[in-house]
Design a protein around this motif. Sequence first.
Motif, PDB file in Angstrom:
ATOM      1  N   ILE A 209       0.836  -1.204   0.000  1.00 27.19           N
ATOM      2  CA  ILE A 209       0.000   0.000   0.000  1.00 27.19           C
ATOM      3  C   ILE A 209       0.869   1.251   0.000  1.00 27.19           C
ATOM      4  O   ILE A 209       0.591   2.228  -0.713  1.00 27.19           O
ATOM      5  N   PHE A 210       1.936   1.232   0.776  1.00 24.68           N
ATOM      6  CA  PHE A 210       2.810   2.399   0.831  1.00 24.68           C
ATOM      7  C   PHE A 210       3.470   2.661  -0.522  1.00 24.68           C
ATOM      8  O   PHE A 210       3.536   3.811  -0.981  1.00 24.68           O
ATOM      9  N   VAL A 211       3.964   1.612  -1.171  1.00 25.76           N
ATOM     10  CA  VAL A 211       4.640   1.787  -2.461  1.00 25.76           C
ATOM     11  C   VAL A 211       3.667   2.315  -3.506  1.00 25.76           C
ATOM     12  O   VAL A 211       3.993   3.224  -4.290  1.00 25.76           O
ATOM     13  N   VAL A 212       2.445   1.765  -3.544  1.00 25.09           N
ATOM     14  CA  VAL A 212       1.452   2.204  -4.534  1.00 25.09           C
ATOM     15  C   VAL A 212       1.084   3.664  -4.315  1.00 25.09           C
ATOM     16  O   VAL A 212       1.059   4.470  -5.257  1.00 25.09           O
ATOM     17  N   THR A 213       0.802   4.037  -3.076  1.00 27.37           N
ATOM     18  CA  THR A 213       0.431   5.427  -2.796  1.00 27.37           C
ATOM     19  C   THR A 213       1.620   6.369  -2.938  1.00 27.37           C
ATOM     20  O   THR A 213       1.451   7.544  -3.262  1.00 27.37           O
ATOM     21  N   PHE A 214       2.814   5.856  -2.715  1.00 27.23           N
ATOM     22  CA  PHE A 214       4.015   6.674  -2.892  1.00 27.23           C
ATOM     23  C   PHE A 214       4.184   7.101  -4.343  1.00 27.23           C
ATOM     24  O   PHE A 214       4.620   8.216  -4.640  1.00 27.23           O
ATOM     25  N   LEU A 215       3.820   6.202  -5.264  1.00 27.37           N
ATOM     26  CA  LEU A 215       3.969   6.487  -6.688  1.00 27.37           C
ATOM     27  C   LEU A 215       2.748   7.180  -7.279  1.00 27.37           C
ATOM     28  O   LEU A 215       2.875   7.908  -8.271  1.00 27.37           O
ATOM     29  N   ALA A 216       1.578   6.975  -6.696  1.00 24.48           N
ATOM     30  CA  ALA A 216       0.353   7.467  -7.315  1.00 24.48           C
ATOM     31  C   ALA A 216      -0.208   8.722  -6.665  1.00 24.48           C
ATOM     32  O   ALA A 216      -0.902   9.495  -7.332  1.00 24.48           O
ATOM     33  N   LEU A 217       0.066   8.954  -5.406  1.00 25.62           N
ATOM     34  CA  LEU A 217      -0.539  10.066  -4.683  1.00 25.62           C
ATOM     35  C   LEU A 217       0.528  11.040  -4.196  1.00 25.62           C
ATOM     36  O   LEU A 217       1.707  10.676  -4.078  1.00 25.62           O
ATOM     37  N   PRO A 218       0.128  12.270  -3.897  1.00 27.96           N
ATOM     38  CA  PRO A 218       1.111  13.239  -3.378  1.00 27.96           C
ATOM     39  C   PRO A 218       1.715  12.802  -2.049  1.00 27.96           C
ATOM     40  O   PRO A 218       2.891  13.023  -1.793  1.00 27.96           O
ATOM     41  N   ASN A 219       0.898  12.198  -1.191  1.00 23.62           N
ATOM     42  CA  ASN A 219       1.363  11.728   0.113  1.00 23.62           C
ATOM     43  C   ASN A 219       1.178  10.219   0.206  1.00 23.62           C
ATOM     44  O   ASN A 219       0.126   9.693  -0.166  1.00 23.62           O
ATOM     45  N   ALA A 220       2.193   9.537   0.731  1.00 23.04           N
ATOM     46  CA  ALA A 220       2.123   8.086   0.866  1.00 23.04           C
ATOM     47  C   ALA A 220       1.297   7.711   2.091  1.00 23.04           C
ATOM     48  O   ALA A 220       1.271   8.428   3.094  1.00 23.04           O
ATOM     49  N   PHE A 221       0.626   6.569   2.004  1.00 24.00           N
ATOM     50  CA  PHE A 221      -0.272   6.096   3.057  1.00 24.00           C
ATOM     51  C   PHE A 221       0.406   4.981   3.838  1.00 24.00           C
ATOM     52  O   PHE A 221       0.889   4.007   3.270  1.00 24.00           O
ATOM     53  N   TRP A 222       0.443   5.139   5.162  1.00 21.57           N
ATOM     54  CA  TRP A 222       1.023   4.121   6.041  1.00 21.57           C
ATOM     55  C   TRP A 222      -0.077   3.472   6.862  1.00 21.57           C
ATOM     56  O   TRP A 222      -0.828   4.152   7.562  1.00 21.57           O
ATOM     57  N   LEU A 223      -0.166   2.165   6.799  1.00 24.44           N
ATOM     58  CA  LEU A 223      -1.045   1.404   7.682  1.00 24.44           C
ATOM     59  C   LEU A 223      -0.233   0.977   8.904  1.00 24.44           C
ATOM     60  O   LEU A 223       0.833   0.378   8.761  1.00 24.44           O
ATOM     61  N   TYR A 224      -0.728   1.308  10.092  1.00 23.54           N
ATOM     62  CA  TYR A 224       0.011   1.077  11.344  1.00 23.54           C
ATOM     63  C   TYR A 224       1.425   1.667  11.243  1.00 23.54           C
ATOM     64  O   TYR A 224       2.423   0.948  11.155  1.00 23.54           O
ATOM     65  N   PRO A 225       1.535   2.976  11.228  1.00 24.81           N
ATOM     66  CA  PRO A 225       2.853   3.611  11.024  1.00 24.81           C
ATOM     67  C   PRO A 225       3.871   3.298  12.112  1.00 24.81           C
ATOM     68  O   PRO A 225       5.071   3.384  11.872  1.00 24.81           O
ATOM     69  N   ASN A 226       3.419   2.932  13.315  1.00 23.23           N
ATOM     70  CA  ASN A 226       4.351   2.648  14.416  1.00 23.23           C
ATOM     71  C   ASN A 226       4.606   1.159  14.603  1.00 23.23           C
ATOM     72  O   ASN A 226       5.061   0.739  15.669  1.00 23.23           O
ATOM     73  N   LEU A 227       4.331   0.368  13.574  1.00 23.31           N
ATOM     74  CA  LEU A 227       4.426  -1.084  13.723  1.00 23.31           C
ATOM     75  C   LEU A 227       5.841  -1.533  14.062  1.00 23.31           C
ATOM     76  O   LEU A 227       6.035  -2.438  14.883  1.00 23.31           O
ATOM     77  N   PHE A 228       6.834  -0.912  13.458  1.00 21.47           N
ATOM     78  CA  PHE A 228       8.226  -1.311  13.688  1.00 21.47           C
ATOM     79  C   PHE A 228       9.004  -0.265  14.482  1.00 21.47           C
ATOM     80  O   PHE A 228      10.236  -0.292  14.490  1.00 21.47           O
ATOM     81  N   GLU A 229       8.300   0.638  15.139  1.00 20.12           N
ATOM     82  CA  GLU A 229       8.971   1.643  15.951  1.00 20.12           C
ATOM     83  C   GLU A 229       9.338   1.064  17.316  1.00 20.12           C
ATOM     84  O   GLU A 229       8.801   0.040  17.744  1.00 20.12           O
ATOM     85  N   ASP A 230      10.259   1.739  17.990  1.00 21.70           N
ATOM     86  CA  ASP A 230      10.704   1.312  19.314  1.00 21.70           C
ATOM     87  C   ASP A 230       9.713   1.826  20.360  1.00 21.70           C
ATOM     88  O   ASP A 230       9.898   2.888  20.953  1.00 21.70           O
ATOM     89  N   CYS A 231       8.645   1.071  20.567  1.00 22.51           N
ATOM     90  CA  CYS A 231       7.605   1.466  21.513  1.00 22.51           C
ATOM     91  C   CYS A 231       6.947   0.208  22.068  1.00 22.51           C
ATOM     92  O   CYS A 231       7.350  -0.919  21.745  1.00 22.51           O
ATOM     93  N   GLY A 232       5.929   0.392  22.893  1.00 19.27           N
ATOM     94  CA  GLY A 232       5.244  -0.735  23.498  1.00 19.27           C
ATOM     95  C   GLY A 232       4.407  -1.516  22.493  1.00 19.27           C
ATOM     96  O   GLY A 232       4.229  -1.112  21.335  1.00 19.27           O
ATOM     97  N   PHE A 233       3.870  -2.662  22.965  1.00 18.29           N
ATOM     98  CA  PHE A 233       3.104  -3.531  22.068  1.00 18.29           C
ATOM     99  C   PHE A 233       1.845  -2.835  21.575  1.00 18.29           C
ATOM    100  O   PHE A 233       1.566  -2.803  20.368  1.00 18.29           O
ATOM    101  N   PHE A 234       1.070  -2.270  22.483  1.00 20.50           N
ATOM    102  CA  PHE A 234      -0.183  -1.633  22.084  1.00 20.50           C
ATOM    103  C   PHE A 234       0.079  -0.334  21.321  1.00 20.50           C
ATOM    104  O   PHE A 234      -0.698   0.031  20.426  1.00 20.50           O
ATOM    105  N   GLU A 235       1.168   0.371  21.663  1.00 19.81           N
ATOM    106  CA  GLU A 235       1.496   1.604  20.941  1.00 19.81           C
ATOM    107  C   GLU A 235       1.898   1.324  19.493  1.00 19.81           C
ATOM    108  O   GLU A 235       1.814   2.214  18.641  1.00 19.81           O
ATOM    109  N   SER A 236       2.332   0.084  19.199  1.00 22.13           N
ATOM    110  CA  SER A 236       2.722  -0.252  17.825  1.00 22.13           C
ATOM    111  C   SER A 236       1.536  -0.236  16.876  1.00 22.13           C
ATOM    112  O   SER A 236       1.708  -0.072  15.666  1.00 22.13           O
ATOM    113  N   PHE A 237       0.325  -0.403  17.408  1.00 22.16           N
ATOM    114  CA  PHE A 237      -0.874  -0.434  16.572  1.00 22.16           C
ATOM    115  C   PHE A 237      -1.682   0.857  16.692  1.00 22.16           C
ATOM    116  O   PHE A 237      -2.859   0.890  16.340  1.00 22.16           O
TER     117      PHE A 237
END
Length: 292
Positions: A209-237
């Motif tokens: 989804i990110f790659v498609v929106t990155f190429l097609a739209l002005p702004n890219a769309f992130w689903l669960y942007p904090n999924l791989f961030e250094d944070c807690g389990f619930f904060e990742s979603f």
Amino acid sequence: MDSLLQHGHSNGTASGESQVPLTQQRSPVVMNVANYLRGNPTLKMRGGLLNNKEDVEFFRFKRLQRALLSDDYRQKSANARNQLLPIPNEQEVAKIFVMLILARLLVPVEKLHYKDIRKVRGWEPVKEKPTLRPIGKATLDADAYYAWTYQKPNPYIVLYGFLMLAAVFAVILFPLWPRFMRVGVWYLSMGCLGLLGLFFAMAIVRLIIFVVTFLALPNAFWLYPNLFEDCGFFESFQPLYAWSGTSTKKLKKKKAAKEKAEVSQPNEAKASGVEKSTGAVKRPVTLEEVEE
């Protein structure tokens, strides 16, 4: 290696020096005092890097002196079950301090400044923790630094060992488990594998989804942007989705196109001006004029 122990007052004035050989001997009396001091809040210990690589905790000598002369230590040393050596004055503090140094439970260190750290090859300053370097002598200066080389034993380490041993035997004896327990373990393992597969599938989908929106739209769309961030389990979603800024590739393309347009416009204007200035109006020539 021998260590030079300088005896003096807590204000930093030395009254004498004596050559003291370091030994590995650790008496129960010294270990009990070390266990009392290790983690004592009176020491106000800080984290540092010994030789720019080893995490240690260090403190000032005056904090150790204050802890051993405190009312808390006096009360605990009065109880015979604690097996703490009574320390009534500063002279006794100096003696127990010498014993801690001899047992290599403490090491005298100096705190280096950034310019001193850079002078040592391979060392880099760390902003979060000061860099410490061992020194060859210990003093009774109030502001002298000392680092712990001793870690207080974990009281639960024996329990953890028994639990690990029991877990190993339980796995080995898995064929002897009752049928309902084996079936339950199988369902549990399948559930864990399903959750793991779902996680990887979600990661792949969000990337697509990110790659498609990155190429097609002005702004890219992130689903669960904090999924791989250094944070807690619930904060990742949290949050569920987010829009990233305008892609760098598109910005570069727009900027290049704009610059190209700005460059081409002056060139066209210049070329048209030259044509106007050099262009002459030609009068049609007739045959009669040529014959004359």
